[in-house]
Scaffold this motif. Structure first.
Motif, PDB file in Angstrom:
ATOM      1  N   ASP A 143       0.841  -1.198   0.000  1.00 49.49           N
ATOM      2  CA  ASP A 143       0.000   0.000   0.000  1.00 49.49           C
ATOM      3  C   ASP A 143       0.879   1.252   0.000  1.00 49.49           C
ATOM      4  O   ASP A 143       2.103   1.158   0.066  1.00 49.49           O
ATOM      5  N   SER A 144       0.235   2.377  -0.057  1.00 50.99           N
ATOM      6  CA  SER A 144       0.984   3.635  -0.163  1.00 50.99           C
ATOM      7  C   SER A 144       1.833   3.891   1.077  1.00 50.99           C
ATOM      8  O   SER A 144       2.917   4.461   0.987  1.00 50.99           O
ATOM      9  N   GLU A 145       1.376   3.439   2.216  1.00 49.04           N
ATOM     10  CA  GLU A 145       2.125   3.648   3.449  1.00 49.04           C
ATOM     11  C   GLU A 145       3.446   2.871   3.415  1.00 49.04           C
ATOM     12  O   GLU A 145       4.502   3.400   3.776  1.00 49.04           O
ATOM     13  N   GLU A 146       3.391   1.616   2.944  1.00 46.78           N
ATOM     14  CA  GLU A 146       4.623   0.818   2.849  1.00 46.78           C
ATOM     15  C   GLU A 146       5.599   1.462   1.857  1.00 46.78           C
ATOM     16  O   GLU A 146       6.805   1.528   2.091  1.00 46.78           O
ATOM     17  N   MET A 147       5.051   1.949   0.767  1.00 46.65           N
ATOM     18  CA  MET A 147       5.896   2.578  -0.252  1.00 46.65           C
ATOM     19  C   MET A 147       6.521   3.865   0.295  1.00 46.65           C
ATOM     20  O   MET A 147       7.715   4.123   0.092  1.00 46.65           O
ATOM     21  N   ARG A 148       5.745   4.625   1.017  1.00 47.77           N
ATOM     22  CA  ARG A 148       6.266   5.853   1.626  1.00 47.77           C
ATOM     23  C   ARG A 148       7.412   5.514   2.575  1.00 47.77           C
ATOM     24  O   ARG A 148       8.492   6.096   2.526  1.00 47.77           O
ATOM     25  N   ALA A 149       7.168   4.521   3.442  1.00 44.35           N
ATOM     26  CA  ALA A 149       8.173   4.151   4.449  1.00 44.35           C
ATOM     27  C   ALA A 149       9.457   3.648   3.785  1.00 44.35           C
ATOM     28  O   ALA A 149      10.571   3.928   4.253  1.00 44.35           O
ATOM     29  N   ALA A 150       9.306   2.909   2.656  1.00 42.22           N
ATOM     30  CA  ALA A 150      10.488   2.403   1.938  1.00 42.22           C
ATOM     31  C   ALA A 150      11.303   3.568   1.386  1.00 42.22           C
ATOM     32  O   ALA A 150      12.524   3.622   1.549  1.00 42.22           O
ATOM     33  N   PHE A 151      10.620   4.515   0.758  1.00 41.41           N
ATOM     34  CA  PHE A 151      11.333   5.671   0.191  1.00 41.41           C
ATOM     35  C   PHE A 151      11.942   6.541   1.283  1.00 41.41           C
ATOM     36  O   PHE A 151      12.999   7.136   1.097  1.00 41.41           O
ATOM     37  N   ALA A 152      11.289   6.588   2.416  1.00 42.85           N
ATOM     38  CA  ALA A 152      11.814   7.388   3.527  1.00 42.85           C
ATOM     39  C   ALA A 152      12.968   6.677   4.239  1.00 42.85           C
ATOM     40  O   ALA A 152      13.607   7.250   5.117  1.00 42.85           O
ATOM     41  N   GLY A 153      13.228   5.422   3.853  1.00 41.51           N
ATOM     42  CA  GLY A 153      14.310   4.676   4.501  1.00 41.51           C
ATOM     43  C   GLY A 153      13.942   4.175   5.880  1.00 41.51           C
ATOM     44  O   GLY A 153      14.794   3.766   6.665  1.00 41.51           O
TER      45      GLY A 153
END
Ligand SMILES: *Cc1c(COP(=O)(O)O)cnc(C)c1O
Length: 393
Positions: A37-47
């Protein structure tokens, strides 16, 4: 599991098992990775979470290779790239800025020399060359703005050595980053990080593959420096292909046995050549006649697979030797299961002036042999007949 020894890691480090429960790792041929989901993707990009995103950044096969070399070298971190030169250039690009100065041993791989002399000066990064044979001159060449010392040992093709423990001490005293191109020795025979180097790098194209199939490069060392190199590579794009990483990671499983055999074979060839008619001199780190034999014994666990020797007749006889070998390959590589001969004076270093060649130990009759894993009797028979044929005319 954490108390495995480095060699066990070299065999057993493996990307996380897939749902198929494979024993041998699959090749992760995918340019990107999907998110829940978008939250997982956000967290991945945020490191915030450790997750593969895009293959230019990370890939499981590439990370597996880096992990193996990191373990073998006893390093905090590592990163693998498309070629040895990508690793060299990313190291310079990530850690140096305009105004910085590099102290380098004169005897360097050709493309590294090109980067130092032709490319880095355009970005305001200068260098000074020093001689392996004259370490006393090195401390005086370190300037206020010297940020890095870069060396290869053993050097190519002269097979000179640099005393790493001494140099590690000098780098520490002067607060300079010491980078060692450890390609010839591999982490099996020499671990520069334990002797004071901050980074050790490899052309994985050579012994790490060891079978002349794929290209690659690896740099390992201090975590903060590797982070900067990773960030540089992630943005500039010298990513190692997953297929090449897979081949290299498999090869590293047999690196130890191969290096032991390469070294054993090279020592026999070096001893056989020494004192033969038509052979003026032989250079091999573990021959007692090597002027830096004591350093070799101190910092290498065996002599490696590469030796050089000088034929008496100079350039013409060197070329005739090359034209007379039947088994040995004439090819621009080294560190292969197949024995390779080269004549730097007429090929790789032909563009240099005679004076420049001599400054890096390349006399006209110098031949380099990368001793392979064939039956040694066949290799020696080939070298013998080529030596005789090169003398006859
Ligand atoms: C081959 C080599 C390199 C360059 O590696 P590539 O994989 O060809 O880019 C760098 N240093 C040494 C000592 C080498 O032999």
């Amino acid at each position: 599991m954490n108390d495995w020894r480095p060699q066990t890691w070299a065999v057993r480090a493996q990307a996380e098992e897939s749902t198929h429960h494979e024993h041998s790792v699959p090749i992760f041929l995918t340019s990107s990775f999907v998110f829940e989901d978008s939250e997982e993707m956000r967290a991945a990009f945020a490191g915030e979470i450790d997750r593969n995103i895009y293959a230019r950044f990370t890939n499981p096969n590439v990370e597996e290779l880096s992990e193996k070399i990191r373990r073998l070298e006893g390093a905090e971190a590592g990163h693998s790239m498309a070629t040895g030169m990508a690793a060299v250039f990313a190291t310079f690009g990530a850690l140096l800025s305009s105004g910085d100065h590099i102290l380098a041993c004169r005897s360097l791989f050709g493309s590294t020399h090109t980067i130092l002399t032709k490319i880095l000066p355009r970005f305001g990064i200068t260098h000074t060359y020093v001689d392996a044979a004259d370490p006393d001159s090195w401390p005086d060449e370190i300037r206020e703005n010297t940020r890095m010392i870069f060396v290869e040992t053993p050097t190519n093709p002269a097979v000179d050595l640099v005393d790493l423990k001494w140099l590690g001490g000098l780098a520490a005293e002067k607060g300079v980053i010491l980078v060692v191109d450890n390609c010839f020795a591999t982490p099996i025979l020499q671990r520069p990080l334990g002797l004071g180097a901050h980074l050790s790098l490899h052309s994985a194209t050579k012994y790490l593959d060891g079978q002349g199939r794929v290209m690659g490069g690896v740099v390992v060392g201090a975590k903060d420096l590797i982070q900067e190199i990773y960030d540089f590579a992630r943005a500039t794009g010298p990513a190692l292909s997953p297929f090449n990483a897979w081949v290299l990671s498999k090869s590293v499983e047999t690196l130890e046995v191969r290096m032991e055999k390469h070294s054993e074979n090279a020592l026999v060839v070096a001893q056989w050549l020494e004192g033969r008619p038509g052979v003026a001199s032989v250079r091999y780190p573990f021959l007692p006649s090597h002027p830096q034999y004591k350093i070799a014994k101190r910092q290498m666990s065996s002599g490696g697979g590469i030796l050089s020797f000088v034929v008496e007749g100079g350039l013409e006889q060197g070329k005739r030797f090359m034209d007379s070998v039947k088994l040995c390959s004439l090819t621009a590589n080294l560190g292969d299961t197949r024995t390779i001969v080269s004549h730097p004076g007429s090929t790789t270093h032909a563009k240099l002036t005679e004076e420049e060649r001599l400054a890096v130990g390349i006399t006209p009759g110098l031949i380099r042999i990368s001793v392979g894993l064939e039956d040694l009797r066949d290799v020696i028979a080939d070298v013998e007949q080529a030596l005789e044929a090169s003398e006859a005319t």
